[in-house]
Write a protein that holds these residues in place. Structure first.
Motif, PDB file in Angstrom:
ATOM      1  N   SER A 111       0.844  -1.191   0.000  1.00 54.00           N
ATOM      2  CA  SER A 111       0.000   0.000   0.000  1.00 54.00           C
ATOM      3  C   SER A 111       0.881   1.244   0.000  1.00 54.00           C
ATOM      4  O   SER A 111       1.762   1.379   0.853  1.00 54.00           O
ATOM      5  CB  SER A 111      -0.902   0.007   1.245  1.00 54.00           C
ATOM      6  OG  SER A 111      -1.355   1.304   1.545  1.00 54.00           O
ATOM      7  N   LYS A 112       0.652   2.153  -0.960  1.00 50.15           N
ATOM      8  CA  LYS A 112       1.447   3.393  -1.002  1.00 50.15           C
ATOM      9  C   LYS A 112       1.243   4.213   0.265  1.00 50.15           C
ATOM     10  O   LYS A 112       2.173   4.834   0.772  1.00 50.15           O
ATOM     11  CB  LYS A 112       1.061   4.225  -2.223  1.00 50.15           C
ATOM     12  CG  LYS A 112       1.625   3.722  -3.532  1.00 50.15           C
ATOM     13  CD  LYS A 112       1.311   4.693  -4.653  1.00 50.15           C
ATOM     14  CE  LYS A 112       1.884   4.204  -5.982  1.00 50.15           C
ATOM     15  NZ  LYS A 112       1.565   5.141  -7.090  1.00 50.15           N
ATOM     16  N   GLU A 113       0.007   4.214   0.763  1.00 53.40           N
ATOM     17  CA  GLU A 113      -0.284   4.984   1.967  1.00 53.40           C
ATOM     18  C   GLU A 113       0.497   4.423   3.165  1.00 53.40           C
ATOM     19  O   GLU A 113       1.067   5.170   3.958  1.00 53.40           O
ATOM     20  CB  GLU A 113      -1.789   4.969   2.265  1.00 53.40           C
ATOM     21  CG  GLU A 113      -2.640   5.765   1.297  1.00 53.40           C
ATOM     22  CD  GLU A 113      -2.865   5.054  -0.033  1.00 53.40           C
ATOM     23  OE1 GLU A 113      -2.544   3.838  -0.133  1.00 53.40           O
ATOM     24  OE2 GLU A 113      -3.338   5.710  -0.978  1.00 53.40           O
ATOM     25  N   GLN A 159      -3.241  -1.835   4.818  1.00 56.60           N
ATOM     26  CA  GLN A 159      -4.361  -0.936   4.500  1.00 56.60           C
ATOM     27  C   GLN A 159      -5.104  -0.504   5.754  1.00 56.60           C
ATOM     28  O   GLN A 159      -5.510   0.663   5.872  1.00 56.60           O
ATOM     29  CB  GLN A 159      -5.305  -1.632   3.515  1.00 56.60           C
ATOM     30  CG  GLN A 159      -4.667  -1.867   2.147  1.00 56.60           C
ATOM     31  CD  GLN A 159      -5.469  -2.800   1.258  1.00 56.60           C
ATOM     32  OE1 GLN A 159      -6.212  -3.670   1.744  1.00 56.60           O
ATOM     33  NE2 GLN A 159      -5.323  -2.640  -0.052  1.00 56.60           N
ATOM     34  N   LYS A 160      -5.249  -1.430   6.695  1.00 57.99           N
ATOM     35  CA  LYS A 160      -5.948  -1.093   7.951  1.00 57.99           C
ATOM     36  C   LYS A 160      -5.108  -0.115   8.770  1.00 57.99           C
ATOM     37  O   LYS A 160      -5.641   0.857   9.335  1.00 57.99           O
ATOM     38  CB  LYS A 160      -6.197  -2.371   8.755  1.00 57.99           C
ATOM     39  CG  LYS A 160      -7.016  -2.160  10.032  1.00 57.99           C
ATOM     40  CD  LYS A 160      -8.442  -1.736   9.729  1.00 57.99           C
ATOM     41  CE  LYS A 160      -9.286  -1.584  10.983  1.00 57.99           C
ATOM     42  NZ  LYS A 160      -9.653  -2.897  11.567  1.00 57.99           N
ATOM     43  N   ILE A 161      -3.795  -0.339   8.841  1.00 54.36           N
ATOM     44  CA  ILE A 161      -2.913   0.574   9.582  1.00 54.36           C
ATOM     45  C   ILE A 161      -2.940   1.964   8.964  1.00 54.36           C
ATOM     46  O   ILE A 161      -3.043   2.981   9.659  1.00 54.36           O
ATOM     47  CB  ILE A 161      -1.471   0.016   9.622  1.00 54.36           C
ATOM     48  CG1 ILE A 161      -1.415  -1.218  10.525  1.00 54.36           C
ATOM     49  CG2 ILE A 161      -0.492   1.080  10.128  1.00 54.36           C
ATOM     50  CD1 ILE A 161      -0.093  -1.956  10.456  1.00 54.36           C
ATOM     51  N   THR A 166      -4.544   7.578   9.012  1.00 55.81           N
ATOM     52  CA  THR A 166      -5.209   8.643   8.244  1.00 55.81           C
ATOM     53  C   THR A 166      -6.295   9.308   9.092  1.00 55.81           C
ATOM     54  O   THR A 166      -6.498  10.526   9.019  1.00 55.81           O
ATOM     55  CB  THR A 166      -5.822   8.077   6.956  1.00 55.81           C
ATOM     56  OG1 THR A 166      -4.772   7.556   6.132  1.00 55.81           O
ATOM     57  CG2 THR A 166      -6.563   9.158   6.171  1.00 55.81           C
ATOM     58  N   THR A 167      -6.982   8.517   9.912  1.00 55.02           N
ATOM     59  CA  THR A 167      -8.006   9.079  10.801  1.00 55.02           C
ATOM     60  C   THR A 167      -7.375  10.071  11.776  1.00 55.02           C
ATOM     61  O   THR A 167      -7.932  11.149  12.030  1.00 55.02           O
ATOM     62  CB  THR A 167      -8.703   7.949  11.582  1.00 55.02           C
ATOM     63  OG1 THR A 167      -9.324   7.050  10.663  1.00 55.02           O
ATOM     64  CG2 THR A 167      -9.764   8.510  12.525  1.00 55.02           C
ATOM     65  N   VAL A 407      -6.818  -5.683  13.921  1.00 58.66           N
ATOM     66  CA  VAL A 407      -7.858  -6.652  13.563  1.00 58.66           C
ATOM     67  C   VAL A 407      -8.321  -6.376  12.135  1.00 58.66           C
ATOM     68  O   VAL A 407      -8.693  -5.240  11.792  1.00 58.66           O
ATOM     69  CB  VAL A 407      -9.053  -6.556  14.530  1.00 58.66           C
ATOM     70  CG1 VAL A 407     -10.157  -7.492  14.108  1.00 58.66           C
ATOM     71  CG2 VAL A 407      -8.594  -6.853  15.951  1.00 58.66           C
ATOM     72  N   VAL A 408      -8.273  -7.393  11.279  1.00 59.95           N
ATOM     73  CA  VAL A 408      -8.752  -7.280   9.903  1.00 59.95           C
ATOM     74  C   VAL A 408      -9.805  -8.358   9.680  1.00 59.95           C
ATOM     75  O   VAL A 408      -9.541  -9.551   9.886  1.00 59.95           O
ATOM     76  CB  VAL A 408      -7.595  -7.465   8.889  1.00 59.95           C
ATOM     77  CG1 VAL A 408      -8.136  -7.401   7.460  1.00 59.95           C
ATOM     78  CG2 VAL A 408      -6.526  -6.418   9.112  1.00 59.95           C
TER      79      VAL A 408
END
Length: 413
Positions: A111-113, A159-161, A166-167, A407-408
């Motif tokens: 993931s780039k993010e 992606q979850k991290i 981001t939040t 958790v995913v």
């Protein structure tokens, strides 16, 4: 399972192009030329007054796209504040991939993010700085960045991290906007309250009616510069009177009132030096050098000695300290700077600065109270921002190292 790998195992970095300076422009053109100057210490891109534009021939290979992951590889700032900073591009105008900027490409399972947060993490940034070359201008390279080992969890966890962090970024950005809005509101309040355009209510709920006067700042206070000291009187951790240097204006806790000092003077030394202290309630500020242009003002809370790079405004009976503080804060010292190699102001120019003022102590107190409340609101927001930034930093330290898993789809991966 979390994998500890060199970044080169899952990403590559492409150098930018050395565009010809003959086509550079400060005037807005069709293309932005991305430079290290667009990267900021807060790990964001800014296209402000220092933005460069380009009007020459362009190879489409070096036109960036929104969503590209970029890293800055040259740094002129103190302590390498931006070296290795990674950002994801978002721009209304097309942006050119200039030299000294790296374009990061990733494999499909990255993931780039997530990678952006990873490169900006303390551990990776520390590695980048440790291998930097140069003295005044510091450099890193694609190979040095790519050789750094980092933790790479499975894509869903990445992606979850990234979503979690981001939040926090959104909360930080929202708080930053609230601070900016509060500062603008305070500025507007100062313009209205310190000119008499807006009158407040007295203790009886009636609007103040006393006539405001037009005059000069010297009618409200006396100005006096500080004194030079020999080194043997400096650096003492305790004594009878604090001795304030310009640098003491920057000490945390001295934002409005001078509370802390790195230097102290004994009474017997004061007698030998033949200087006098400035009384509590004086408003002090820099009178020479770059610190002058920062427009900082501070209030002395006790009798204090100040150095010869500073000046004090001592309120007369007609004026209370808190009101004088805000009046002084409203003056842009840059407009009073004397011509010369070193910025400076003199007390005669300050004294003859034209102002409007109320001679009523009660109205002065009410104006100062309103502006103090505005300051407290800003301070509260700034503390909230600092807390959010610290909490995000702590999260990054555990999430980007695998010390804490997320958790995913209902499972801890």
């Amino acid at each position: 399972m979390v994998r500890n790998k060199p970044i080169k195992n899952f990403a590559s970095i492409k150098h930018g192009y050395a565009f010809s300076s003959q086509y550079f422009s400060k005037d807005k053109q069709d293309y932005i030329l991305l430079t290290p100057g667009n990267f900021h210490i807060d790990k964001k891109l800014y296209f402000g007054s220092n933005t460069k534009y380009y009007s020459g021939p362009i190879d489409s290979e070096y036109v960036l796209s929104n969503g590209d992951l970029l890293v800055v590889m040259t740094d002129l700032t103190k302590n390498m504040a931006i070296l290795g900073n990674a950002v994801i591009l978002h721009s209304e105008l097309p942006v050119l991939h200039n030299q000294r900027i790296g374009l990061i490409d990733t494999s499909s399972d990255v993931s780039k993010e997530y990678l952006c947060y990873l490169i900006n993490s303390e551990s990776v940034k520390r590695c980048i700085k440790a291998t930097a070359s140069g003295t005044t201008v510091r450099h890193t390279s694609p190979s040095k960045i790519l050789d750094i080992r980092a933790y790479l969890p499975p894509l869903p966890e990445q992606q979850k991290i990234a979503k979690i962090l981001t939040t926090w970024d959104k909360a930080i950005s929202t708080t930053e906007r609230l601070i900016d809005n509060s500062k603008q509101q305070k500025k507007a309040l100062m313009q209205q309250l310190l000119t008499g355009k807006k009158r407040l209510l007295d203790e009886n709920g009636e609007r103040f009616e006393g006539e405001w006067k037009s005059g000069y700042l010297e009618e409200l206070c006396d100005f006096k510069g500080g004194s030079a000291f020999k080194e043997k009187y400096q650096g003492k951790s305790e004594g009878d009177l604090p001795f304030i240097k310009v640098s003491d204006m920057n000490i945390k806790g001295n934002e409005k009132f001078i509370i802390k000092s790195n230097n102290w003077i004994m009474h017997e030394d004061l007698a030998i030096m033949k200087v006098k202290s400035f009384p509590a309630g004086s408003v002090v500020f820099a009178k020479v050098g770059a610190a002058l242009l920062l427009n900082r003002r501070r209030i002395l809370v006790r009798d204090t000695i100040i150095d010869n790079n500073m000046m004090a405004a001592m309120p007369k009976d007609i004026c209370i300290t808190s009101y004088l503080y805000y009046l002084m804060l409203a003056i842009d010292f840059a407009k009073l700077v004397q011509e010369g190699a070193v910025p400076s102001i003199n007390q005669s120019d300050l004294g003859r600065f034209k102002i409007a003022y109320t001679p009523s102590h009660k109205e002065q107190q009410k104006i100062a109270a309103v502006l103090t409340n505005a300051d407290k609101e800003i301070e509260l927001l700034e503390q909230q921002l600092a807390d959010l930034q610290q909490e995000k930093k702590a999260l990054m330290q555990v999430l980007l190292t695998g010390k804490k898993r997320v958790v995913v789809d209902g499972e801890v991966v």
